[in-house]
Design an enzyme around this catalytic site. Structure first.
Site, PDB file in Angstrom:
ATOM      1  N   ASP A 225     -42.383  28.398  38.775  1.00 18.91           N
ATOM      2  CA  ASP A 225     -42.335  27.138  38.037  1.00 18.91           C
ATOM      3  C   ASP A 225     -43.086  27.235  36.718  1.00 18.91           C
ATOM      4  O   ASP A 225     -43.506  26.214  36.162  1.00 18.91           O
ATOM      5  CB  ASP A 225     -42.901  25.990  38.883  1.00 18.91           C
TER       6      ASP A 225
ATOM      7  N   LYS B  56     -58.319  20.458  45.313  1.00 14.58           N
ATOM      8  CA  LYS B  56     -57.139  20.951  44.598  1.00 14.58           C
ATOM      9  C   LYS B  56     -56.233  21.807  45.479  1.00 14.58           C
ATOM     10  O   LYS B  56     -55.027  21.585  45.542  1.00 14.58           O
ATOM     11  CB  LYS B  56     -57.560  21.744  43.361  1.00 14.58           C
TER      12      LYS B  56
ATOM     13  N   ASP C  98     -45.896  25.294  31.965  1.00 14.27           N
ATOM     14  CA  ASP C  98     -46.109  25.277  33.411  1.00 14.27           C
ATOM     15  C   ASP C  98     -45.833  23.892  33.977  1.00 14.27           C
ATOM     16  O   ASP C  98     -46.234  22.884  33.386  1.00 14.27           O
ATOM     17  CB  ASP C  98     -47.552  25.686  33.720  1.00 14.27           C
TER      18      ASP C  98
END
Length: 1312
Positions: A1222, A1063, A994
């Site tokens: 991604d 986050k 990742d």
């Protein structure tokens, strides 16, 4: 004046009087009285009245007008006098005849409401004069006399119209426009106006299309000329029916006033035609054009040629409607005539094309040549003349075979006709192999020495058998599978409800069949205007039972709370369209050809065949060239626009609402028996907007819920494919065998993406990347599936993301609002609880049904090997086509998928499985690779316990971030460590790598930002850098500083700032989140903290979002500069009236479809729909959306480019590769290889001057863009100022830092 000019001259002069004094319904005749008398040798004065001449000559039907639609004001006496004088001059005109040959085209016949476009254009060009009676006048004598009176009439009409300009109502104006003679413009006839440029091509085409079999339609007339010298000079020579030479007119004579009068219609269409006639296919006309094409193609498909013919003529009738026609619409009729008509009829369509201001394309000439190829004795000179005319229009013979879509034997017939005159001709087909390539992939396609393309683990025969199964599935269009809930024990009540439901469905089927037949009969006989679109052809493309099946299926899937009528109608219409496309391909004989090509294509894929050094798309194109005979595989179907699918779906829903009923006492005999509808149409409010919804009756809901049906029905496109997908070889072909699939997903109705793609010439790498992703074969993790189904059929688990059954839903409180025993506050509280319970119930139902679909499909495929075809969104991000069960789904669906191909773990494969397991737990995000591996070894006991006793052991795996994937990994590790030799253990498990905040990685690479690059692991580090933790620490420093300064909210936040709080905002700020959106995200996180005081949530979230943005600006200086440059550039571009466009480094064109919203009203008998359209590029761009979306969309286009490059190079290295944006997946043994390729391609991508190339593209794109309208000098000055500002902004590329991109190749945690 030549004979036919006189006819046209008289017709034009009389047309106005006919229209002004009331529309007269006239019949058709082959030729005017004048022509007939001259052909018989008579020379006489034109003595017929204007009305008689018009009846005998006119080649169209003038529609009747009601009294209310007649002109509001009477013509003045002066206009009548002037018109009478012109008529007198007409009657004084005499013809002296000399010998000449003239081509005459018979006008097409038409019925009521038929063609109202111009009659056919004249195909002769002889110079003539009109002498006064009793003498041979000099050239132009009568011309001057008549033109003078016509000019007087024009001046008086203009003066009269000016006086009454404001009086007629808008409706009267529209009526007048529609009632005008075919092709007549709204301009006044003028004999002294400017010289018009008249085309020669239409006369040439008319002469070309005189076929031997159409002698009755075309006659060679002998005429005589006044002037002896007329035949001298330049002449146009065209080939007629017997191949004899025909003489034409000197082009210089076309400037005569008489000729301009006779050609008034063609002048009006060329000089005053609407914009969308000048540029065919403009987006403003796109939906209407698609609707017309859909209607005509459905008529042709059904064999209803008369309806199609009358409809097209009705559309051509009026300029207002004609502007929505394009060349492809006329081509549909020509294709039909090529099979059943005459060449003369095709020639008349060419004339209609010219009257509409359109140019024939390759498809037009293809139809003419097809007709010639079908004739046993077509004269070669006719074919030669057609090819010559095609060449004059800028088309080559090869263009026919590269630009046209062929059906059935059309291609063979065209080729047969061409080979009559060119016996050795062979079509030269050019595929993608000659396209220009991006520098990023030039070596990939030109240097293939080391390429090792993977094969599938099937023999050729096995793949061919799988193709047959998939073909059968798609031909049926639907598939019925067992529900995982069928495993539940069947109770007595369940069995009774299932039987009752089947009985009712049988009755509903009969009722719907009868109702559909009756409604179609009414539609077929309806006396509607032929120019209006009618649903009847769309209701005939399938069998009646298929429509009924689609309707009943919609009842089975209708949610208990109902759904919007617009949404259901669109689903119904699309279901019909999908089946119709499949039937079209059968009718076009495409299925057999597809089977032959696919069977040969299996040689490339099968394990028992030789190795090939070509890519799937290259092999498919080669095979298509070898099987060129027969129909075209690509681009056969015309997409139905949203308005068509909704209208058709609404019609079907109306049939159901009116006819589907049930007894009210079916569940409770105590009730009075009466027939009640099972579904009903009602209105409700959603977000302050009133919408129409379709709701099932509670009795139907109860029966369906208690029956717990054992079967589920899906569209075939919802299922994975049973054979490898067809490779994408063009914008319009790839993925499924028969099911229509878009290459690029877009908002319903948006066409700008498809237009850009069709113009693009270097999509080869993008298409090959999609083919690579779709080539991965999958299988189901059966042990894990059984565990999940057992929990699903028990009570579910919120913790494990398994939705519980509706029996676990909160009970909905019902109370009487009129009950006086409750106080107002109690009633309000109970209502609030009731609303909350209903909301929770609906959420649980939606999640439950979604999980049911995913698990049922997985269970149906449990013993199969399958594939996911891929397409992409407008930014280039890729997605699997099946919507429910795929690897882009939740933790549950990802855990259920394994690679069908297994590979040995090798020396490092087991370690990668363990590292992957730790990553899934989320416990060691800040640890090194060695630290994660050490942690996995230390927890091996728990891993094995989880694998052996997932539901009865320690259940340690349930605490992981991704519990089901962690459990699946535990099982794979257990099998590997217990095998005799773990290095030889065949693993099917996908290991993920990742990206570390991938959006910021691209920004840091673009700006060469050293600090930012280090924060997102572009630079090598011993342990991974966590950008979220770094931002949280920076925010904490700011907070401590402000707390010392006495800021109250900073003191309140002490101890509450964590990685979790910031986050989401950090992750999404790179994708364009605003401060407002970021504040909402932080507010949500703070509310999740029980200890945080609720009264400070708003102040704290407002404070923190400012601190987060400040931290990011300080940490990622280059990122903010690039983002600001992109945002400001997009703002100025959209302010100038343009949408933002760019091209990815792989050549994929991208356009942002954000425009000001306009409302379109879709009308139906059941309900009028208000549709909000925000993608219509007739509207001005939405500046806010354009500027906010450009930075994230641009970054998304870069991350998709990186993924595509990685996929291509992994494929050439023989790796199995799959991506979830991604996050890259491969076998454990090939993780190191994939990591190397991933880093190399990232460096290669960002070694390109991406920002400089973007700046250059935008400057070139918008420097010469058409200016926006400016009504005064100030606005013009302002626009010039804005344009200059835009150019300066686009040229001001942000400066970059000093980060060395080569460091990425050594970064362990770049992707990890």
């Amino acid at each position: 004046m030549s004979l036919l000019r006189v006819c046209a001259f008289v017709k034009c002069l009389n047309r106005r009087s006919l229209l002004e004094k009331g529309a007269v319904r006239v019949s058709l005749a082959d030729r005017c009285h004048l022509c007939a008398s001259l052909r018989n040798g008579g020379v006489r004065r034109i003595s017929e009245t204007p009305s008689q001449l018009q009846r005998s000559k006119v080649s169209y039907v003038l529609p009747k007008r009601e009294d209310t639609k007649k002109r509001v004001l009477e013509q003045s006496q002066l206009l009548d006098v002037l018109e009478a004088r012109i008529h007198q001059l007409q009657s004084d005109t005499v013809i002296n005849v000399q010998h000449a040959k003239v081509q005459f085209i018979k006008a097409p016949s038409s019925g009521r409401g038929a063609l109202s476009g111009n009659g056919p254009k004249i195909t002769h060009k002889e110079k003539t004069d009109i002498p006064k009676p009793g003498q041979t006048a000099a050239k132009g004598a009568s011309t001057t006399h008549l033109s003078r009176w016509t000019a007087k009439l024009t001046r008086e009409e203009k003066r009269f119209q000016k006086n009454v300009k404001q009086k007629p109502a808008a409706k009267s104006k529209a009526s007048k426009r529609d009632s005008m003679a075919p092709g007549t413009s709204h301009q006044t006839i003028s004999a002294t106006g400017k010289k018009s440029k008249v085309k020669l091509s239409d006369q040439k085409r008319a002469a070309v299309f005189q076929a031997p079999s159409t002698a009755a339609a075309g006659t060679t007339v002998t005429a005589h000329n006044v002037s002896k010298g007329t035949q001298k000079g330049s002449q146009n020579q065209v080939w007629g029916e017997e191949g004899h030479m025909k003489t034409g007119t000197d082009a210089q004579d076309w400037a005569n006033p008489e000729w301009r009068l006779s050609q008034q219609d063609s002048q009006s269409t060329s000089s005053n035609k609407p914009k969308c006639l000048q540029e065919e296919g403009e987006p403003s006309c796109q939906d209407i054009q698609l609707s017309i094409q859909s209607f005509l193609e459905a008529c042709v498909f059904n064999g209803d040629f008369e309806r199609a013919h009358n409809f097209l003529l009705g559309q051509h009738k009026s300029l207002r409607r004609r502007k929505h026609l394009n060349t492809n619409v006329y081509n549909i009729m020509m294709k039909m005539m090529a099979k059943r008509g005459t060449l003369s009829q095709i020639g008349r369509v060419f004339l209609l094309l010219d009257l509409a201001g359109l140019k024939p394309n390759a498809g037009s000439y293809c139809s003419a040549l097809e007709w010639m190829g079908r004739q046993p004795n077509c004269h070669p000179k006719v074919i030669t003349r057609c090819l010559q005319q095609m060449e004059e229009d800028g088309l080559s013979v090869d263009d026919l075979f590269t630009q046209c879509v062929f059906r059935q034997d059309e291609r063979d017939m065209v080729l047969k006709a061409i080979r009559i005159v060119q016996p050795d001709y062979q079509p030269s087909l050019h595929f993608n192999t000659s396209q220009s390539l991006s520098t990023l992939v030039e070596d990939y396609y030109t240097k293939r020495v080391d390429h090792r393309y993977p094969k599938v683990d099937f023999t050729r025969e096995e793949l061919q058998e799988r193709f047959k199964r998939q073909l059968s599935l798609e031909q049926a269009c639907i598939v019925t599978i067992d529900s995982v809930e069928a495993a539940k024990p069947i109770t007595e009540n369940m069995a009774r409800m299932r039987e009752l439901l089947e009985e009712q469905r049988a009755q509903w089927r009969k009722v719907l069949l009868q109702a559909l037949k009756e409604s179609k009969m009414i539609l077929a006989k309806a006396n509607n205007k032929v120019h209006r679109l009618n649903l009847y052809p769309l209701l005939c493309v399938l069998e009646d039972r298929e429509y009924v099946d689609i309707m009943l299926q919609s009842i089975a899937t209708l949610p208990p709370a109902g759904d919007s009528l617009k949404n259901i109608a669109n689903i119904l219409g699309n279901s019909v369209y999908t089946k119709y496309c499949v039937r079209q391909k059968h009718q076009n004989q495409m299925v057999e050809k597809l089977g032959n090509i696919y069977n040969a294509y299996t040689d490339l894929l099968a394990k028992d065949t030789k190795e090939y050094d070509v890519l799937p798309s290259e092999q498919w194109c080669k095979l298509e060239a070898e099987h060129s005979s027969g129909p075209t595989l690509q681009g056969v179907e015309t997409h139905w626009p949203y308005a068509v699918t909704v209208e058709l779906g609404t019609y079907m829903m109306e049939l159901m609402v009116k006819n589907l009923k049930i007894n009210s006492d079916i569940l409770n005999p105590a009730f009075d028996r009466k027939r009640i509808p099972i579904i009903y149409h009602m209105y409700t409010f959603r977000d302050t907007r009133q919408i129409g919804v379709i709701k099932p009756h509670p009795i139907l809901v109860q029966i369906q819920q208690e029956a717990v049906e054992a079967k589920l029905t899906f569209d075939s496109s919802a299922m994975p494919m049973l054979c490898p997908p067809v490779p994408w070889t063009s914008v319009k072909f790839g993925a499924y065998l028969l099911t229509p699939t878009k290459l690029m997903r877009s908002v319903e109705g948006a066409t700008q993406h498809e237009v850009l793609l069709e113009k693009c010439e270097n999509l080869r790498a993008v298409l090959d990347s999609l083919n690579q992703l779709g080539s991965c074969a999958w299988t189901v993790n059966k042990p894990l599936l059984d565990i999940i189904i057992s929990i699903f059929n028990d009570r579910g688990s919120d913790k494990l993301d398994i939705p519980p059954p509706l029996t676990e839903a909160p009970k909905i409180l019902h109370f009487n609002p009129q009950d006086p025993t409750y106080t107002a506050s109690e009633k309000a509280q109970m209502k609030k609880k009731m609303v909350a319970a209903k909301k929770k119930y609906n959420e649980m139902l939606s999640l439950r049904i979604t999980a049911l679909y995913k698990l049922s499909i997985a269970n149906h495929m449990r013993d199969e090997i399958f594939w996911f075809p891929h397409n992409m969104d407008f930014r280039g991000r890729t997605y699997p086509c099946p919507p429910y069960f795929n690897h882009l789904g939740s933790d549950v669906t990802r855990a259920l998928l394994l690679f069908a191909e297994g590979k040995p773990l090798g020396p490092k494969g087991l370690d990668w499985l363990k590292i992957h397991f730790v990553n899934l737990t989320g416990l060691k995000k800040r640890s090194s690779i060695e630290g994660r591996l050490e942690y996995a070894n230390s927890t091996m006991e728990d891993i094995l316990d989880s694998a052996d006793n997932p539901l009865t052991g320690k259940k340690w795996w349930m605490e992981a971030d991704e519990p089901w994937q962690a459990l699946a990994c535990c099982m794979e590790i257990a099998k590997a460590v217990r095998s005799p030799d773990p290095t030889q253990f065949i693993s099917h498990f996908p290991v993920h790598q990742d990206g570390s905040c991938n959006g910021l990685q691209h920004y840091a690479a673009l700006g060469r930002d050293v600090i930012g690059a280090t924060s997102v692991n572009l630079a090598p580090c011993d342990v991974p850098q966590d950008v979220y933790t770094g931002v949280a620490q920076q925010v904490e420093e700011y907070r401590a500083r402000d707390a010392k300064s006495g800021v109250k909210i900073a003191k309140v936040l002490e101890g509450f700032i964590s990685r979790k709080v910031v986050k989401q905002t950090v992750m999404t700020v790179v994708y364009g989140v605003t401060r407002y959106g970021g504040r909402l995200q932080i507010e949500k996180r703070l509310k999740e903290i029980d200890e945080f005081p609720t009264e400070f949530v708003w102040d704290a979230s407002h404070y923190l979002v400012e601190m987060v943005f400040s931290s990011l600006k300080e940490m990622f200086t280059g990122t903010r500069e690039i983002q600001d440059w992109l945002t400001e550039s997009a703002r100025l571009i959209s302010k100038s009236g343009h949408t933002v466009q760019w091209v990815t480094p792989l050549g994929l064109p991208i356009i942002q479809p954000y425009h000001h919203t306009r409302t379109v009203m879709l009308k139906s008998n059941m309900q009028h729909f208000s549709v909000q359209i925000s993608h219509d590029n007739k509207e001005m761009p939405d500046t806010v959306k354009q500027k906010n979306a450009f930075p994230p969309n641009f970054i998304h286009s870069l991350d998709s480019t990186h993924m595509m490059l990685t996929s291509l190079h992994c494929y050439s290295a023989g790796l199995t590769f799959v991506s979830v944006h991604d996050c890259f997946w491969t076998h454990a043994i090939t993780v190191d290889t994939m990591n190397k390729i991933c880093r190399e391609q990232f460096v290669a991508l960002h070694s390109q001057p991406i920002l400089q190339d973007l700046s250059t593209f935008l400057l070139n794109k918008y420097r010469h863009a058409p200016p926006t309208q400016a009504k005064n000098k100030n606005k013009k000055f302002q626009k010039a100022h804005n344009d200059k500002k835009l150019m300066l902004q686009l040229a001001k590329v942000p400066q970059t830092g000093d980060f060395d991109l080569q460091q990425v190749k050594e970064s362990t945690f770049f992707f990890s």
